[in-house]
Scaffold this motif. Structure first.
Motif, PDB file in Angstrom:
ATOM      1  N   ALA A 284       0.823  -1.210   0.000  1.00 31.22           N
ATOM      2  CA  ALA A 284       0.000   0.000   0.000  1.00 31.22           C
ATOM      3  C   ALA A 284       0.856   1.258   0.000  1.00 31.22           C
ATOM      4  CB  ALA A 284      -0.927  -0.005   1.214  1.00 31.22           C
ATOM      5  N   VAL A 285       1.993   1.238   0.724  1.00 28.51           N
ATOM      6  CA  VAL A 285       2.862   2.413   0.765  1.00 28.51           C
ATOM      7  C   VAL A 285       3.382   2.732  -0.622  1.00 28.51           C
ATOM      8  CG1 VAL A 285       5.014   3.340   1.677  1.00 28.51           C
ATOM      9  CG2 VAL A 285       3.468   2.055   3.174  1.00 28.51           C
ATOM     10  N   ASP A 286       3.852   1.702  -1.340  1.00 31.99           N
ATOM     11  CA  ASP A 286       4.372   1.929  -2.685  1.00 31.99           C
ATOM     12  C   ASP A 286       3.268   2.399  -3.627  1.00 31.99           C
ATOM     13  OD1 ASP A 286       6.829   1.146  -1.777  1.00 31.99           O
ATOM     14  OD2 ASP A 286       6.642  -0.927  -2.502  1.00 31.99           O
ATOM     15  N   ALA A 287       2.072   1.814  -3.483  1.00 30.23           N
ATOM     16  CA  ALA A 287       0.973   2.195  -4.370  1.00 30.23           C
ATOM     17  C   ALA A 287       0.579   3.651  -4.159  1.00 30.23           C
ATOM     18  CB  ALA A 287      -0.228   1.273  -4.134  1.00 30.23           C
ATOM     19  N   PHE A 288       0.413   4.048  -2.893  1.00 28.36           N
ATOM     20  CA  PHE A 288       0.027   5.430  -2.606  1.00 28.36           C
ATOM     21  C   PHE A 288       1.140   6.396  -3.003  1.00 28.36           C
ATOM     22  CE2 PHE A 288      -2.776   3.527   0.857  1.00 28.36           C
ATOM     23  CZ  PHE A 288      -3.906   3.581   0.067  1.00 28.36           C
ATOM     24  N   ALA A 289       2.413   5.997  -2.766  1.00 32.20           N
ATOM     25  CA  ALA A 289       3.535   6.864  -3.127  1.00 32.20           C
ATOM     26  C   ALA A 289       3.600   7.064  -4.631  1.00 32.20           C
ATOM     27  CB  ALA A 289       4.843   6.270  -2.603  1.00 32.20           C
ATOM     28  N   ARG A 290       3.347   5.984  -5.403  1.00 36.19           N
ATOM     29  CA  ARG A 290       3.386   6.111  -6.847  1.00 36.19           C
ATOM     30  C   ARG A 290       2.277   7.032  -7.349  1.00 36.19           C
ATOM     31  NH1 ARG A 290       3.854   1.107  -7.970  1.00 36.19           N
ATOM     32  NH2 ARG A 290       6.096   1.152  -8.235  1.00 36.19           N
ATOM     33  N   GLU A 291       1.105   6.874  -6.763  1.00 36.83           N
ATOM     34  CA  GLU A 291       0.014   7.758  -7.200  1.00 36.83           C
ATOM     35  C   GLU A 291       0.285   9.201  -6.817  1.00 36.83           C
ATOM     36  OE1 GLU A 291      -4.837   8.089  -7.133  1.00 36.83           O
ATOM     37  OE2 GLU A 291      -3.827   7.155  -5.449  1.00 36.83           O
ATOM     38  N   LEU A 292       0.855   9.437  -5.621  1.00 32.56           N
ATOM     39  CA  LEU A 292       1.161  10.793  -5.205  1.00 32.56           C
ATOM     40  C   LEU A 292       2.207  11.410  -6.132  1.00 32.56           C
ATOM     41  CD1 LEU A 292       0.921  13.137  -3.254  1.00 32.56           C
ATOM     42  CD2 LEU A 292       2.599  12.006  -1.770  1.00 32.56           C
ATOM     43  N   ALA A 293       3.198  10.622  -6.537  1.00 34.24           N
ATOM     44  CA  ALA A 293       4.203  11.134  -7.465  1.00 34.24           C
ATOM     45  C   ALA A 293       3.556  11.543  -8.784  1.00 34.24           C
ATOM     46  CB  ALA A 293       5.291  10.085  -7.691  1.00 34.24           C
ATOM     47  N   GLU A 294       2.656  10.723  -9.287  1.00 36.94           N
ATOM     48  CA  GLU A 294       1.964  11.042 -10.537  1.00 36.94           C
ATOM     49  C   GLU A 294       1.121  12.311 -10.393  1.00 36.94           C
ATOM     50  OE1 GLU A 294       1.968   9.711 -13.515  1.00 36.94           O
ATOM     51  OE2 GLU A 294       3.341   8.056 -13.119  1.00 36.94           O
ATOM     52  N   LEU A 295       0.419  12.418  -9.282  1.00 39.50           N
ATOM     53  CA  LEU A 295      -0.425  13.603  -9.072  1.00 39.50           C
ATOM     54  C   LEU A 295       0.425  14.857  -8.912  1.00 39.50           C
ATOM     55  CD1 LEU A 295      -3.144  12.160  -6.666  1.00 39.50           C
ATOM     56  CD2 LEU A 295      -3.499  12.950  -9.004  1.00 39.50           C
ATOM     57  N   ASN A 296       1.532  14.781  -8.158  1.00 31.39           N
ATOM     58  CA  ASN A 296       2.425  15.928  -8.027  1.00 31.39           C
ATOM     59  C   ASN A 296       2.954  16.373  -9.381  1.00 31.39           C
ATOM     60  OD1 ASN A 296       2.319  16.474  -5.274  1.00 31.39           O
ATOM     61  ND2 ASN A 296       3.962  15.033  -4.768  1.00 31.39           N
ATOM     62  N   SER A 297       3.311  15.389 -10.222  1.00 29.33           N
ATOM     63  CA  SER A 297       3.814  15.720 -11.548  1.00 29.33           C
ATOM     64  C   SER A 297       2.746  16.405 -12.390  1.00 29.33           C
ATOM     65  CB  SER A 297       4.292  14.442 -12.247  1.00 29.33           C
ATOM     66  OG  SER A 297       4.693  14.727 -13.571  1.00 29.33           O
ATOM     67  N   ASP A 298       1.546  15.843 -12.399  1.00 23.44           N
ATOM     68  CA  ASP A 298       0.466  16.417 -13.202  1.00 23.44           C
ATOM     69  C   ASP A 298       0.097  17.824 -12.729  1.00 23.44           C
ATOM     70  OD1 ASP A 298       0.451  14.088 -14.582  1.00 23.44           O
ATOM     71  OD2 ASP A 298      -1.382  13.281 -13.676  1.00 23.44           O
ATOM     72  N   ILE A 299      -0.067  17.966 -11.408  1.00 24.55           N
ATOM     73  CA  ILE A 299      -0.468  19.271 -10.859  1.00 24.55           C
ATOM     74  C   ILE A 299       0.617  20.306 -11.097  1.00 24.55           C
ATOM     75  CG2 ILE A 299      -0.953  20.497  -8.709  1.00 24.55           C
ATOM     76  CD1 ILE A 299      -2.361  17.949  -7.731  1.00 24.55           C
ATOM     77  N   SER A 300       1.883  19.928 -10.931  1.00 23.08           N
ATOM     78  CA  SER A 300       2.983  20.852 -11.151  1.00 23.08           C
ATOM     79  C   SER A 300       2.993  21.351 -12.586  1.00 23.08           C
ATOM     80  CB  SER A 300       4.307  20.168 -10.809  1.00 23.08           C
ATOM     81  OG  SER A 300       5.391  21.027 -11.069  1.00 23.08           O
ATOM     82  N   VAL A 301       2.781  20.433 -13.524  1.00 24.39           N
ATOM     83  CA  VAL A 301       2.773  20.823 -14.939  1.00 24.39           C
ATOM     84  C   VAL A 301       1.595  21.744 -15.233  1.00 24.39           C
ATOM     85  CG1 VAL A 301       2.452  19.959 -17.282  1.00 24.39           C
ATOM     86  CG2 VAL A 301       4.027  18.809 -15.735  1.00 24.39           C
ATOM     87  N   ARG A 302       0.448  21.395 -14.727  1.00 26.48           N
ATOM     88  CA  ARG A 302      -0.738  22.216 -14.970  1.00 26.48           C
ATOM     89  C   ARG A 302      -0.576  23.624 -14.398  1.00 26.48           C
ATOM     90  NH1 ARG A 302      -5.521  19.506 -16.387  1.00 26.48           N
ATOM     91  NH2 ARG A 302      -5.249  17.263 -16.648  1.00 26.48           N
ATOM     92  N   ILE A 303      -0.036  23.724 -13.205  1.00 25.44           N
ATOM     93  CA  ILE A 303       0.167  25.043 -12.604  1.00 25.44           C
ATOM     94  C   ILE A 303       1.189  25.847 -13.406  1.00 25.44           C
ATOM     95  CG2 ILE A 303       1.041  26.253 -10.572  1.00 25.44           C
ATOM     96  CD1 ILE A 303      -0.153  24.072  -8.851  1.00 25.44           C
ATOM     97  N   THR A 304       2.280  25.185 -13.828  1.00 28.41           N
ATOM     98  CA  THR A 304       3.308  25.875 -14.600  1.00 28.41           C
ATOM     99  C   THR A 304       2.747  26.411 -15.904  1.00 28.41           C
ATOM    100  OG1 THR A 304       5.036  24.480 -13.637  1.00 28.41           O
ATOM    101  CG2 THR A 304       5.564  25.624 -15.690  1.00 28.41           C
TER     102      THR A 304
END
Length: 932
Positions: free
Chosen positions: A318-338
Motif C-alpha cells: 500500500a505504501v508503494d501504491a500510494f507513493a506512486r500515485e502521489l508522485a503522478e499527481l504531483n507531476s500532473d499538478i505541477s505541470v498544470r500550474i506551470t
C-alpha cells in the motif's frame, strides 16, 4: 442561545394562564398562581445553586484535570499557543490574574473581536450600576405610592417596587422620567467614551503588519480589465509609480481543484499507511483489481493506480501504491500550474491559442480591438506580436491531433487524466533530445506544447477569470485611498472592500456576479423575515409544555407526580425559560446558513451578518411578538393599519413581564456559563473522537472528524450568537425596565459581573485568535443599541400616556429628540473614522516601514489554493524516506511534463525582449479602453 422568544399565546389554556400570571403584576394575588416574588425566589434557589455548584466544579476540574481547560497553554500549534496563558494559577487565583491583562495584550493574543465582546459586558455592568443607583431612590418612591383602587390589590413586594404600584396621574411618575434621563444620558456619554476607546484599538489593529491591512477585495471587475496584469495596470493609472505589489483575480480551475482534492486524500492515505508500517514493522497491503480497463489498486476511498503487476487477486504494498500515485499527481499538478502561470503571464503563443481554443484570447486578455482603427498603442502591440512571430516557424501544415494519450507514461492514472495530444507524445517519446538540438524542432515542440497547455485548462469556462480578486498595495495610504475611491460610473461595478485574512477567505464566493449576489441578499433577508414572523408557531407547542398546567394536560404522569409531590410544581415552573433556551439553540445555525446566501467572502463577514439578523430577531420577537396577546396575524394586521399602535401595545404588555425577562437573563447566564466553562459538549465530542474516525497518526488524532473535535482542535468562538445573547438582549431588557422595574438592574448587574471573567478565561485558554474581523461586530452592536434606546423610550412614552401622566409624558419629548440627534451626530463621522485608518496614521507607518516593506508580506498571500502548491509530501517523513519512495527523485517528471516545461522556458526567453514594448502598449491601451 438565550431564551429571547417569549411564549406564544395561541393555546387557550396557556393564554388564560399567561394573562392571569401577567395580571399578577397588577394584583399580586391571582388565585392559585405564583407571585412574582415566589418565582424570583425559586429561580435564585434553583439556578443560583446550579451556578455555585458549576463554579466550584469548574475551579476543581480546572485544577485537577488542566488539559481540557488550558489548551492554549500546552498546545504545540504556534497559531493557537498563547504566551499569556503559560501558568495555570490556583483554585481561585486565576480570577484575579485575568484582571491584570491590558486590552492591548488581550487584543494581540486573543483578537480584537474578543476584546470588543468583553468591553460590551463591562459596558453593561457600568449601565447596571447606574440603574442600581437610580433604584436606591426609585424603589422607595414606588413602594410608598399613595393608595388607589387601581393599586390596592397589589400585595406582592416585587410588584410594589415597580411603576405598576404608582396610580395613574401621580406626580411620582416624574421620577420615572428623571431616572430615564439619568440612565439614557449616561448611556450616550458611555457610547462616546467607548467610541474613543474603539477607534484607538481599531487603528492599532489596522496598522499591524498583516496581509489584509495592505489588501483590498475588488468585486464586479469589468471584463476589459479582468486579468491580473490589467487590474494591476488600472491601479497603476490611478496612483502612478509602482503602487501594486500583487494582483490576483480568481481563476476557474475546476479540473485542477479536483486533482488537488484527490492529492490531499492520497497524502492522508499515504501518511496512514506509513504510520501502520512504523507501528507494525511491515507495510499494509491492498488488493489489486482491474478498474476501467487499467490495472489499479482499489480501496475504500477510490482507485489507486499501479503500473504493471499481476491481475485480480494479488496483493500489493500500500505504501508503494500510494507513493506512486502521489508522485503522478504531483507531476500532473505541477505541470498544470506551470502551464497556467505561463498563459497568465502571456508567454504562450497567441496564434496557437486561436487555433486550438478561440476564446482563449478573450479569457487571458490577449484580444485586439477589431472594430476600431489601429491607434499608436495598437501599433506598438502589433509590432510586438510581429517580433514574436519572427522567432517562430509556421505550424499551419502541422495538424494537431486532439485525441488524448493513453500510453505507458500515463497508463497509471486512475483518474484518467490525459495530458497531451498524441502527436506531442510521439515527438516526446521518440526523440526529445534530438528535437531540442534544432531551432525548428524546438519551435515545433513549443507550439504543440501550447496546444496541450490549452487542453489542460480548456473546458466550457476552464481557465477563465471570475469577476473578483485581491489587490495588495505597497503602502497603507495607497490601500485606504483605493478603498474610499469611486472606481466606476456603473452602480456596483468595480466595488472595493476590506480584504479578509488569507486564511479566512471563502474562495467559493470570490468573484460571484452582482446579479447572483443581489438575488442571494433578497432571498436571505426575505427568509430571515419569514422565520422571524413564523418562529412563534412551533413555540406555541413548547409554550404549552413549559407550563405546569400544560404538562399536566399533555402528560398524565406529570399530574400524578405533582399531586404526590407538591414541591415539584415550583421546579417545573422554571422549565419555561429552559425549554425556550434549548429550542432557540437552533436559530444561529439557521441564520448563519441564510447569511451564506449573501455571498460573503470571509468568516468574519458571516459573523457580522449573522449578528445583525440575530439582534433584529431578538428585538422583534422579544419586544413585539411577545406583546401580542391575541392572534398573531390579527395583531400584525392592526399594526400595519396603525403603526403607532405598537407603542400602546408595548406599553400595555411589557411592564407586566419584567419578572419573566429577569428569568430569561438569569437562566440564560447560568446555563450558558455552565456549559461554556465546564465544556460539557466539547469534552463529550473529544471523548467520542478517540474512538471514531482515523486516529493512527498524530496529525489524525489532532484533526476533527466531521463534528467530532479533539481537544487539540478547539472550535472558533461564536461571536455573533454570544454577542446577540449576552449583549443585545440584556441591553434591551435593561433599557426597557431600568426605570419602570429597577430591581431588574440588580439581576442583570450580577449577570454582567460574572460573565466577563468567565469568557476572558475561555479566550485566554481555549479559543483561537483567528479569525478576527477587527471589531466589525462592535460597530453593528452600537448601531443596534441606538435602535434599542429609541424603542425603550417610545415604550416609556406609551406607558406614561396610559398612566395619564400629564407632566411626565411631555417631559419625554426632549429625551427622544436628544437621542435622535445623538444618533445623527454619530452617523456623521464616528463610524467612518472607526472603519478606516486616517491618512496621517498611514503616512507614519509607511515612512517608518519604507516602500519595500509590503513585498514579502503580501506577495502571493492571496493565491488561490489550487495554484499554491505544485508538490505536496507526507508530513514528518525524512527526505531519505521520500527519495526511497520515489517522491523526490529527479526522474519523476514524465516525458510529457519535460516537453511542457521546456516549452515554457522557451516561451519565456522569446518573451523577455518584448516585455518593455508590450508593457508600454498595454498601459496606453488600458487608458484608451476607459476613455472610450
Amino acid at each position: 442561545m438565550p431564551p429571547y422568544i417569549l411564549l406564544n399565546h395561541h393555546h387557550p389554556e396557556f393564554e388564560t394562564r399567561w394573562l392571569q400570571e401577567t395580571n399578577s403584576t397588577n394584583t399580586g394575588t391571582a388565585s392559585g398562581m405564583p407571585k412574582d416574588s415566589a418565582i424570583l425566589r425559586d429561580m435564585v434557589m434553583i439556578y443560583g445553586s446550579i451556578f455555585v455548584a458549576a463554579f466550584i466544579g469548574f475551579c476543581w476540574v480546572r485544577k485537577a484535570f488542566p488539559k481540557p481547560y488550558t489548551i492554549r497553554m500546552w498546545t504545540a500549534e504556534d497559531d493557537l499557543k498563547n504566551p499569556l496563558a503559560q501558568e495555570q494559577y490556583g483554585f481561585f487565583s486565576w480570577i484575579r490574574m485575568l484582571f491584570t491583562f491590558h486590552d492591548d495584550e488581550i487584543a494581540e493574543h486573543c483578537g480584537l473581536d474578543a476584546v470588543c465582546f468583553l468591553r460590551t459586558l463591562a459596558m453593561g455592568q457600568k449601565l447596571c450600576m447606574v440603574g442600581m443607583f437610580n433604584a436606591l431612590w426609585l424603589i422607595p418612591i414606588y413602594a410608598t405610592a399613595e393608595s388607589s383602587k387601581e393599586t390596592d390589590r397589589i400585595t406582592d413586594w416585587v410588584v410594589q417596587i415597580t411603576v405598576s404600584h404608582v396610580p395613574s396621574g401621580s406626580a411620582r411618575l416624574v421620577a420615572t422620567v428623571l431616572a430615564a434621563y439619568i440612565s439614557f444620558g449616561y448611556t450616550m456619554y458611555l457610547i462616546l467614551q467607548e467610541f474613543e476607546w474603539f477607534i484607538e484599538m481599531r487603528h492599532k489593529f489596522l496598522r499591524k503588519p498583516r496581509p489584509c491591512n495592505y489588501t483590498v477585495y475588488v468585486s464586479n471587475i469589468p471584463s476589459e480589465i479582468r486579468s491580473n496584469q490589467k487590474l494591476e495596470e488600472f491601479f497603476h493609472h490611478c496612483f502612478g509609480g509602482d503602487p501594486v505589489v500583487d494582483a490576483k483575480v480568481r481563476l476557474i480551475a475546476n479540473k485542477l481543484s479536483s486533482l488537488v482534492t484527490k492529492r490531499e486524500n492520497v497524502v492522508a492515505k499515504l501518511e496512514n499507511a506509513l504510520a501502520i508500517e512504523e507501528r507494525d514493522g511491515k507495510a499494509p497491503t491492498l488488493k489489486k483489481g482491474l478498474v476501467g480497463g487499467i490495472p489499479g489498486v482499489s480501496d475504500a476511498v477510490g482507485v489507486i493506480p499501479v503500473l504493471g503487476g499481476a491481475m485480480t487477486g494479488d496483493r500489493v504494498n500500500a505504501v508503494d501504491a500510494f507513493a506512486r500515485e502521489l508522485a503522478e499527481l504531483n507531476s500532473d499538478i505541477s505541470v498544470r500550474i506551470t502551464v497556467m502561470e505561463d498563459i497568465l503571464l502571456g508567454n504562450a503563443s497567441t496564434d496557437a491559442l486561436d487555433e486550438l481554443y478561440p476564446s482563449a484570447r478573450r479569457i487571458f486578455g490577449l484580444s485586439k480591438p477589431s472594430r476600431y482603427e489601429l491607434t499608436e498603442t495598437d501599433k506598438l502591440l502589433s509590432e510586438s506580436d510581429e517580433r514574436k512571430q519572427s522567432n517562430k516557424l509556421s505550424y499551419s501544415d502541422e495538424k494537431i491531433d486532439n485525441s488524448m494519450v493513453a500510453n505507458g507514461s500515463h497508463s497509471g492514472h486512475g483518474n484518467g487524466i490525459k495530458l497531451i495530444p498524441s502527436s506531442v507524445s510521439k515527438t516526446a517519446s521518440g526523440a526529445v533530445g534530438s528535437v531540442l538540438n534544432t531551432a525548428k524542432g524546438a519551435t515545433k515542440v513549443a507550439t504543440n506544447a501550447v496546444g496541450s497547455a490549452v487542453n489542460l485548462v480548456a473546458g466550457e469556462r476552464e481557465g477563465e477569470y471570475y469577476s473578483g480578486g485581491f489587490v495588495s498595495f505597497r503602502t497603507l495610504s495607497l490601500k485606504y485611498a483605493a478603498l474610499q475611491m469611486l472606481h466606476h460610473d456603473t452602480p456596483f461595478m468595480m466595488s472595493v472592500a476590506e480584504a479578509p485574512n488569507p486564511q479566512d477567505v471563502f474562495w467559493a464566493n470570490v468573484g460571484r456576479e452582482n446579479k447572483e449576489l443581489q438575488i442571494g441578499k433578497l432571498l436571505s433577508r426575505a427568509a430571515s423575515v419569514g422565520i422571524c414572523l413564523l418562529w412563534t408557531i412551533p413555540m406555541a407547542f413548547f409554550a404549552t409544555l413549559s407550563t405546569v398546567e400544560g404538562l399536566k394536560e399533555q402528560f398524565q404522569v406529570v399530574e400524578d407526580a405533582v399531586e404526590a409531590f407538591p414541591a415539584l410544581e415550583p421546579i417545573l415552573q422554571q422549565l419555561a425559560p429552559l425549554l425556550v433556551v434549548m429550542f432557540n439553540s437552533l436559530l444561529p445555525a439557521i441564520l448563519e446558513m441564510l447569511s451564506m446566501w449573501e455571498g460573503p467572502v470571509s468568516g468574519s463577514v458571516v459573523e457580522a451578518l449573522t449578528f445583525s439578523k440575530l439582534a433584529a430577531f431578538m428585538i422583534i420577537q422579544t419586544f413585539f411578538v411577545t406583546a401580542i396577546s391575541g392572534a398573531i396575524l390579527e395583531e400584525i394586521k392592526k399594526l400595519v393599519e396603525d403603526p403607532l399602535s405598537a407603542i400602546d401595545l408595548l406599553a400595555t404588555s411589557l411592564p407586566a413581564q419584567s419578572t419573566f425577562f429577569v428569568q430569561l437573563a438569569f437562566v440564560g447566564t447560568v446555563t450558558g456559563l455552565a456549559f461554556e466553562n465546564i465544556r460539557i459538549i466539547p469534552l463529550v465530542l473529544a471523548y467520542v473522537r478517540k474512538f471514531v474516525g482515523p486516529r493512527i497518526t498524530k496529525k489524525q488524532q489532532q484533526t476533527s472528524y466531521f463534528f467530532f473535535r479533539p481537544l487539540a482542535d478547539p472550535s472558533e468562538f461564536e461571536h455573533a450568537s454570544n454577542m446577540a445573547q449576552f449583549s443585545v438582549l440584556y441591553f434591551m431588557i435593561f433599557m426597557v425596565y431600568q426605570s419602570i422595574a429597577p430591581l431588574t438592574c440588580f439581576f442583570l448587574g450580577v449577570c454582567f459581573m460574572v460573565m466577563r471573567p468567565a469568557f476572558l478565561h475561555q479566550f485566554m485558554y481555549i479559543y483561537p485568535t483567528l479569525p478576527d474581523s477587527g471589531g466589525r461586530i462592535w460597530i453593528n452592536f452600537i448601531r443596534i443599541i441606538m435602535v434599542c434606546m429609541t424603542v425603550a423610550q417610545l415604550t416609556l412614552v406609551g406607558l406614561m400616556g396610559l398612566k395619564k401622566a400629564g407632566i411626565a409624558t411631555p417631559l419625554m419629548a426632549p429625551l427622544i429628540i436628544c437621542t435622535i440627534l445623538f444618533n445623527a451626530y454619530l452617523q456623521q463621522q464616528h463610524f467612518r473614522v472607526a472603519e478606516y485608518l486616517p491618512t496621517k496614521e498611514c503616512l507614519k507607518v509607511d515612512i517608518q516601514n519604507g516602500d519595500d516593506f509590503a513585498d514579502s508580506l503580501v506577495k502571493g498571500a492571496y493565491l488561490q489554493k489550487e495554484l499554491s502548491d505544485k508538490e505536496v509530501f507526507p508530513e514528518d517523513v525524512d527526505d531519505s524516506r521520500l527519495e526511497l519512495l520515489g517522491l523526490k527523485s529527479v526522474e519523476e517528471a514524465s516525458p510529457s511534463s519535460t516537453v511542457l516545461l521546456q516549452s515554457s522556458e522557451h516561451s519565456r526567453s522569446n518573451k523577455a525582449e518584448d516585455d518593455d514594448v508590450e508593457s508600454r502598449g498595454a498601459r496606453s491601451l488600458l487608458g484608451n479602453l476607459f476613455s472610450r
